[in-house]
Design a protein around this motif. Sequence first.
Motif, PDB file in Angstrom:
ATOM      1  N   ALA A  86       0.831  -1.205   0.000  1.00 46.43           N
ATOM      2  CA  ALA A  86       0.000   0.000   0.000  1.00 46.43           C
ATOM      3  C   ALA A  86       0.865   1.255   0.000  1.00 46.43           C
ATOM      4  CB  ALA A  86      -0.934  -0.008   1.210  1.00 46.43           C
ATOM      5  N   VAL A  87       1.929   1.253   0.794  1.00 53.07           N
ATOM      6  CA  VAL A  87       2.834   2.399   0.852  1.00 53.07           C
ATOM      7  C   VAL A  87       3.540   2.592  -0.483  1.00 53.07           C
ATOM      8  CG1 VAL A  87       4.914   3.308   1.954  1.00 53.07           C
ATOM      9  CG2 VAL A  87       3.151   2.189   3.328  1.00 53.07           C
ATOM     10  N   SER A  88       4.004   1.504  -1.090  1.00 49.13           N
ATOM     11  CA  SER A  88       4.706   1.579  -2.370  1.00 49.13           C
ATOM     12  C   SER A  88       3.806   2.105  -3.483  1.00 49.13           C
ATOM     13  CB  SER A  88       5.241   0.191  -2.734  1.00 49.13           C
ATOM     14  OG  SER A  88       5.898   0.220  -3.978  1.00 49.13           O
ATOM     15  N   VAL A  89       2.562   1.624  -3.530  1.00 50.14           N
ATOM     16  CA  VAL A  89       1.619   2.098  -4.544  1.00 50.14           C
ATOM     17  C   VAL A  89       1.330   3.580  -4.345  1.00 50.14           C
ATOM     18  CG1 VAL A  89      -0.761   1.910  -5.363  1.00 50.14           C
ATOM     19  CG2 VAL A  89       0.567  -0.156  -4.920  1.00 50.14           C
ATOM     20  N   SER A  90       1.136   3.994  -3.104  1.00 44.08           N
ATOM     21  CA  SER A  90       0.882   5.406  -2.831  1.00 44.08           C
ATOM     22  C   SER A  90       2.058   6.271  -3.258  1.00 44.08           C
ATOM     23  CB  SER A  90       0.592   5.598  -1.341  1.00 44.08           C
ATOM     24  OG  SER A  90       0.335   6.951  -1.047  1.00 44.08           O
ATOM     25  N   ALA A 162      -5.250 -12.031  -2.397  1.00 44.30           N
ATOM     26  CA  ALA A 162      -6.452 -11.298  -1.995  1.00 44.30           C
ATOM     27  C   ALA A 162      -6.100 -10.046  -1.207  1.00 44.30           C
ATOM     28  CB  ALA A 162      -7.365 -12.217  -1.177  1.00 44.30           C
ATOM     29  N   LEU A 163      -5.249 -10.183  -0.193  1.00 44.45           N
ATOM     30  CA  LEU A 163      -4.892  -9.028   0.620  1.00 44.45           C
ATOM     31  C   LEU A 163      -4.085  -8.009  -0.170  1.00 44.45           C
ATOM     32  CD1 LEU A 163      -4.007 -10.416   4.167  1.00 44.45           C
ATOM     33  CD2 LEU A 163      -6.210  -9.717   3.234  1.00 44.45           C
ATOM     34  N   THR A 164      -3.293  -8.488  -1.124  1.00 47.39           N
ATOM     35  CA  THR A 164      -2.501  -7.562  -1.928  1.00 47.39           C
ATOM     36  C   THR A 164      -3.384  -6.651  -2.766  1.00 47.39           C
ATOM     37  OG1 THR A 164      -0.586  -9.034  -2.032  1.00 47.39           O
ATOM     38  CG2 THR A 164      -0.784  -7.387  -3.759  1.00 47.39           C
ATOM     39  N   TRP A 165      -4.416  -7.204  -3.402  1.00 46.44           N
ATOM     40  CA  TRP A 165      -5.311  -6.367  -4.203  1.00 46.44           C
ATOM     41  C   TRP A 165      -6.023  -5.347  -3.327  1.00 46.44           C
ATOM     42  CZ3 TRP A 165      -5.068  -5.181  -8.966  1.00 46.44           C
ATOM     43  CH2 TRP A 165      -4.628  -6.088  -9.930  1.00 46.44           C
ATOM     44  N   ILE A 166      -6.407  -5.737  -2.112  1.00 47.06           N
ATOM     45  CA  ILE A 166      -7.016  -4.774  -1.192  1.00 47.06           C
ATOM     46  C   ILE A 166      -6.003  -3.695  -0.815  1.00 47.06           C
ATOM     47  CG2 ILE A 166      -7.997  -4.481   1.100  1.00 47.06           C
ATOM     48  CD1 ILE A 166      -9.912  -5.783  -0.861  1.00 47.06           C
ATOM     49  N   ALA A 167      -4.765  -4.093  -0.556  1.00 51.32           N
ATOM     50  CA  ALA A 167      -3.727  -3.123  -0.201  1.00 51.32           C
ATOM     51  C   ALA A 167      -3.436  -2.172  -1.355  1.00 51.32           C
ATOM     52  CB  ALA A 167      -2.452  -3.852   0.214  1.00 51.32           C
ATOM     53  N   VAL A 168      -3.461  -2.684  -2.582  1.00 45.80           N
ATOM     54  CA  VAL A 168      -3.255  -1.819  -3.753  1.00 45.80           C
ATOM     55  C   VAL A 168      -4.346  -0.757  -3.823  1.00 45.80           C
ATOM     56  CG1 VAL A 168      -3.300  -1.764  -6.283  1.00 45.80           C
ATOM     57  CG2 VAL A 168      -1.941  -3.490  -5.092  1.00 45.80           C
ATOM     58  N   GLY A 169      -5.592  -1.180  -3.610  1.00 46.58           N
ATOM     59  CA  GLY A 169      -6.684  -0.208  -3.596  1.00 46.58           C
ATOM     60  C   GLY A 169      -6.499   0.837  -2.511  1.00 46.58           C
ATOM     61  N   MET A 170      -6.055   0.410  -1.323  1.00 46.95           N
ATOM     62  CA  MET A 170      -5.811   1.358  -0.237  1.00 46.95           C
ATOM     63  C   MET A 170      -4.711   2.345  -0.609  1.00 46.95           C
ATOM     64  SD  MET A 170      -6.041  -1.177   3.073  1.00 46.95           S
ATOM     65  CE  MET A 170      -7.604  -1.827   3.648  1.00 46.95           C
ATOM     66  N   GLY A 171      -3.677   1.852  -1.264  1.00 42.16           N
ATOM     67  CA  GLY A 171      -2.601   2.741  -1.684  1.00 42.16           C
ATOM     68  C   GLY A 171      -3.049   3.751  -2.723  1.00 42.16           C
ATOM     69  N   LEU A 172      -3.939   3.330  -3.614  1.00 44.28           N
ATOM     70  CA  LEU A 172      -4.408   4.221  -4.680  1.00 44.28           C
ATOM     71  C   LEU A 172      -5.292   5.352  -4.146  1.00 44.28           C
ATOM     72  CD1 LEU A 172      -5.241   1.591  -7.449  1.00 44.28           C
ATOM     73  CD2 LEU A 172      -3.411   3.290  -7.516  1.00 44.28           C
ATOM     74  N   ALA A 180      -1.419   5.830   3.556  1.00 37.00           N
ATOM     75  CA  ALA A 180      -1.559   4.465   3.042  1.00 37.00           C
ATOM     76  C   ALA A 180      -1.209   3.447   4.109  1.00 37.00           C
ATOM     77  CB  ALA A 180      -0.657   4.284   1.820  1.00 37.00           C
ATOM     78  N   GLY A 181      -0.133   3.693   4.861  1.00 35.01           N
ATOM     79  CA  GLY A 181       0.232   2.780   5.937  1.00 35.01           C
ATOM     80  C   GLY A 181      -0.837   2.712   7.018  1.00 35.01           C
ATOM     81  N   ASN A 182      -1.415   3.862   7.337  1.00 35.09           N
ATOM     82  CA  ASN A 182      -2.478   3.888   8.347  1.00 35.09           C
ATOM     83  C   ASN A 182      -3.736   3.184   7.845  1.00 35.09           C
ATOM     84  OD1 ASN A 182      -0.876   5.334  10.139  1.00 35.09           O
ATOM     85  ND2 ASN A 182      -1.590   7.313   9.401  1.00 35.09           N
ATOM     86  N   ASN A 183      -4.095   3.399   6.573  1.00 37.20           N
ATOM     87  CA  ASN A 183      -5.298   2.771   6.015  1.00 37.20           C
ATOM     88  C   ASN A 183      -5.178   1.255   5.977  1.00 37.20           C
ATOM     89  OD1 ASN A 183      -6.539   5.244   5.624  1.00 37.20           O
ATOM     90  ND2 ASN A 183      -5.838   5.445   3.511  1.00 37.20           N
ATOM     91  N   ALA A 184      -3.943   0.769   5.805  1.00 38.87           N
ATOM     92  CA  ALA A 184      -3.734  -0.682   5.701  1.00 38.87           C
ATOM     93  C   ALA A 184      -3.534  -1.362   7.046  1.00 38.87           C
ATOM     94  CB  ALA A 184      -2.520  -0.964   4.800  1.00 38.87           C
ATOM     95  N   MET A 185      -3.526  -0.611   8.140  1.00 42.99           N
ATOM     96  CA  MET A 185      -3.294  -1.195   9.458  1.00 42.99           C
ATOM     97  C   MET A 185      -4.303  -2.281   9.839  1.00 42.99           C
ATOM     98  SD  MET A 185      -0.542  -0.395  10.848  1.00 42.99           S
ATOM     99  CE  MET A 185      -0.883  -0.988  12.508  1.00 42.99           C
ATOM    100  N   PRO A 186      -5.592  -2.200   9.397  1.00 43.85           N
ATOM    101  CA  PRO A 186      -6.508  -3.311   9.739  1.00 43.85           C
ATOM    102  C   PRO A 186      -6.019  -4.682   9.276  1.00 43.85           C
ATOM    103  CG  PRO A 186      -7.758  -1.427   8.973  1.00 43.85           C
ATOM    104  CD  PRO A 186      -6.309  -1.086   8.772  1.00 43.85           C
ATOM    105  N   LEU A 187      -5.175  -4.728   8.249  1.00 43.11           N
ATOM    106  CA  LEU A 187      -4.653  -5.999   7.777  1.00 43.11           C
ATOM    107  C   LEU A 187      -3.698  -6.621   8.793  1.00 43.11           C
ATOM    108  CD1 LEU A 187      -4.002  -5.075   4.031  1.00 43.11           C
ATOM    109  CD2 LEU A 187      -6.022  -6.155   5.057  1.00 43.11           C
ATOM    110  N   ILE A 188      -3.158  -5.794   9.694  1.00 45.40           N
ATOM    111  CA  ILE A 188      -2.332  -6.305  10.787  1.00 45.40           C
ATOM    112  C   ILE A 188      -3.174  -6.551  12.035  1.00 45.40           C
ATOM    113  CG2 ILE A 188      -0.398  -5.768  12.325  1.00 45.40           C
ATOM    114  CD1 ILE A 188       0.863  -4.165  10.136  1.00 45.40           C
ATOM    115  N   LEU A 189      -4.178  -5.709  12.244  1.00 45.71           N
ATOM    116  CA  LEU A 189      -4.972  -5.795  13.471  1.00 45.71           C
ATOM    117  C   LEU A 189      -6.006  -6.913  13.439  1.00 45.71           C
ATOM    118  CD1 LEU A 189      -5.566  -1.990  14.127  1.00 45.71           C
ATOM    119  CD2 LEU A 189      -3.838  -3.486  15.150  1.00 45.71           C
ATOM    120  N   LEU A 190      -6.553  -7.240  12.259  1.00 50.34           N
ATOM    121  CA  LEU A 190      -7.593  -8.264  12.185  1.00 50.34           C
ATOM    122  C   LEU A 190      -7.156  -9.619  12.743  1.00 50.34           C
ATOM    123  CD1 LEU A 190      -9.552  -7.730   8.837  1.00 50.34           C
ATOM    124  CD2 LEU A 190     -10.463  -7.706  11.167  1.00 50.34           C
TER     125      LEU A 190
END
Length: 263
Positions: A86-90, A162-172, A180-190
């Motif tokens: 997500a960070v890289s895409v952003s 699956a998670l990568t495509w979601i992370a790409v959307g978050m980065g975009l 982007a890093g903050n938006n993707a944090m649920p992927l660590i917290l879930l």
Amino acid sequence: MSALSLAVRDSSTMLRRNLLHARRYPSLTLNLLLTPIMLLLLFVYVFGDTMSAGISGGAPDRSAYIAYLVPGLLLMTIGSTVVGTAVSVSNDMTEGIIARFRTMAIHRGAVLVGHVVGSVLRSVMSVVLVGAVAVAVGFRSTDATVLEWLAAFALLVLFATALTWIAVGMGLVSPNAEAAGNNAMPLILLPLLSSAFVPLHAMPGWFQPIARYQPFTPAIETLRGLLLGTRIGDNAWLAAAWCVGLTVLGYLWSTARFNGDPK
């Protein structure tokens, strides 16, 4: 060249670019890897005896708790790794390189494909690294057959995709890398809200549906069943449904956002 050949060539070029970036700037991936590794060491050596006694209701058995813990941490590793995606895409979207790519005669989807394939490869390598640490602290899977190991690997790849495509959307959709890093944090917290650390029956009754009906729990239980021989039940179908659903959702979201961005 055919359109398919051009797409494959351009996607391969973008994949090489993505992997070169990861090699030149490994700190982000390594920092994200520290979370599952530190949790593994913490729960094994600090909480291991207490957690194992609480789950089994008998004498402490740290080795049994290691076996229970590792499948969840392997999937948590994937969630941690794709935060970097997500960070890289952003970064690509905000630093102007995408605008430059749009002026070149390259396949439009090659940029996203390069990010996705590169992220899945990094996720697999991260899982191998965390798995090696788990083996070093005592994890063993002696009863799994070759077919079960292949199924476990396939599940990890599908979940990473699956998670990568979601992370790409978050980065975009993020205005900068920090967002982007903050938006993707649920992927660590879930994973913390799943059956990764304690079984569902040990949770409060009102919380069990939340833990049960989320992407990580069925995937964890399926991976646990494949590696340790525990009961899988309908978790395999739920995990597959989550993987397919999140992949389709992330793909449609990402491509719509990428193609509609004028920058």
